[in-house]
Design a protein around this motif. Structure first.
Motif, PDB file in Angstrom:
ATOM      1  N   TYR A   1       0.728  -1.135   0.053  1.00 13.80           N
ATOM      2  CA  TYR A   1      -0.065  -0.133   0.022  1.00 13.80           C
ATOM      3  C   TYR A   1       0.839   1.306  -0.144  1.00 13.80           C
TER       4      TYR A   1
ATOM      5  N   PHE B   1      -4.688   6.053   2.122  1.00 13.47           N
ATOM      6  CA  PHE B   1      -3.721   4.793   1.603  1.00 13.47           C
ATOM      7  C   PHE B   1      -4.596   4.817   0.230  1.00 13.47           C
ATOM      8  N   GLY B   2      -3.682   4.260  -0.647  1.00 12.92           N
ATOM      9  CA  GLY B   2      -4.068   3.774  -2.119  1.00 12.92           C
ATOM     10  C   GLY B   2      -4.793   2.353  -1.816  1.00 12.92           C
ATOM     11  N   PRO B   3      -5.270   1.796  -2.972  1.00 12.78           N
ATOM     12  CA  PRO B   3      -5.841   0.602  -2.987  1.00 12.78           C
ATOM     13  C   PRO B   3      -5.216  -0.656  -2.513  1.00 12.78           C
TER      14      PRO B   3
END
Lengths: 116, 108
Positions: B86, B98-100
């Motif tokens: 992440y 946060f990113g996916p």
């Protein structure tokens, strides 16, 4: 130090019920943050507390609330549970402040909530 | 608005091959960028952060403000690198976005 501890690890609730999740930070850490992680997505910020005061709030409804105690532990409360609240709830602690490394988050293992 | 994107949900490479996990961000201020990793049955943990400019487990990441990217790289992938990665951005308001996530699978 046991690291960030969360309880319970798993729980099942039904729609409309209320849930309380607990978190104990690493010794010396004064900031606690809560994140929701839905399956297949990254953690989403819910709250941050520092020295018992709310320092940040994510885009979550008022059904979500939290508090931090004098010993820096924290509770996350969710009222009127919906099916969509099913997720892994992560607690993270940090020293906070301006010293190097203060803002690094250390995560707990999470509390997995299932709403039926 | 702050946003982190990771375009690949799954990245598979063979052992010994180079690996690059992409991360792009949008933020108007001066960001702090991090990579967090979650190995199987373990908790989310910090891998590295841009201000340290360090290499951890052979991984490096350079903040490119012009391209608003913070790609994670390793020249020779190992099977033990298989994990969920992440990318995260810390805003001046101290909240993390946060990113996916990207699942890295290193094949033998």
């Amino acid at each position: 130090d046991a690291g960030v501890t969360q309880s319970p690890t798993h729980l099942i609730k039904t729609r409309g019920q209320h849930v309380t999740l607990r978190c104990s930070p690493i010794s010396g850490h004064k900031s606690v943050s809560w994140y929701q992680q839905v399956l297949g997505q990254g953690p989403q910020f819910i709250f941050q507390y520092y020295e018992k005061e709310e320092r940040g709030r994510g885009n979550f409804p008022d059904r979500f609330s939290a508090r931090q105690f004098p010993n820096y532990s924290s509770e996350l409360n969710v009222n009127a549970l919906l099916l969509g609240d099913s997720a892994l709830y992560l607690c993270a602690s940090s020293r906070a402040g301006t010293i190097s490394g203060a803002n690094v988050l250390t995560f707990g293992a999470g509390s997995r909530l299932t709403v039926l | 608005a702050q946003r982190v994107t990771q375009p690949e949900k799954l990245l598979s490479v063979f052992k010994g091959a180079p690996v690059e996990l992409k991360c792009n961000y949008s933020y108007s201020g001066s960001p702090e960028l991090f990579w967090y990793v979650q190995y199987s049955r373990q908790r989310l943990q910090l891998l590295l952060r841009h201000i340290s400019r360090e290499s951890i487990k052979g991984f490096t990441a350079d903040l490119n403000k012009g391209e608003t990217s913070f790609h994670l790289k390793k020249p020779f992938a190992q099977e033990e690198d298989s994990a969920m990665y992440y990318c995260a951005l810390r805003s001046e308001g101290q909240n993390f976005v946060f990113g996916p996530g990207t699942r890295l699978s290193v094949l033998p």
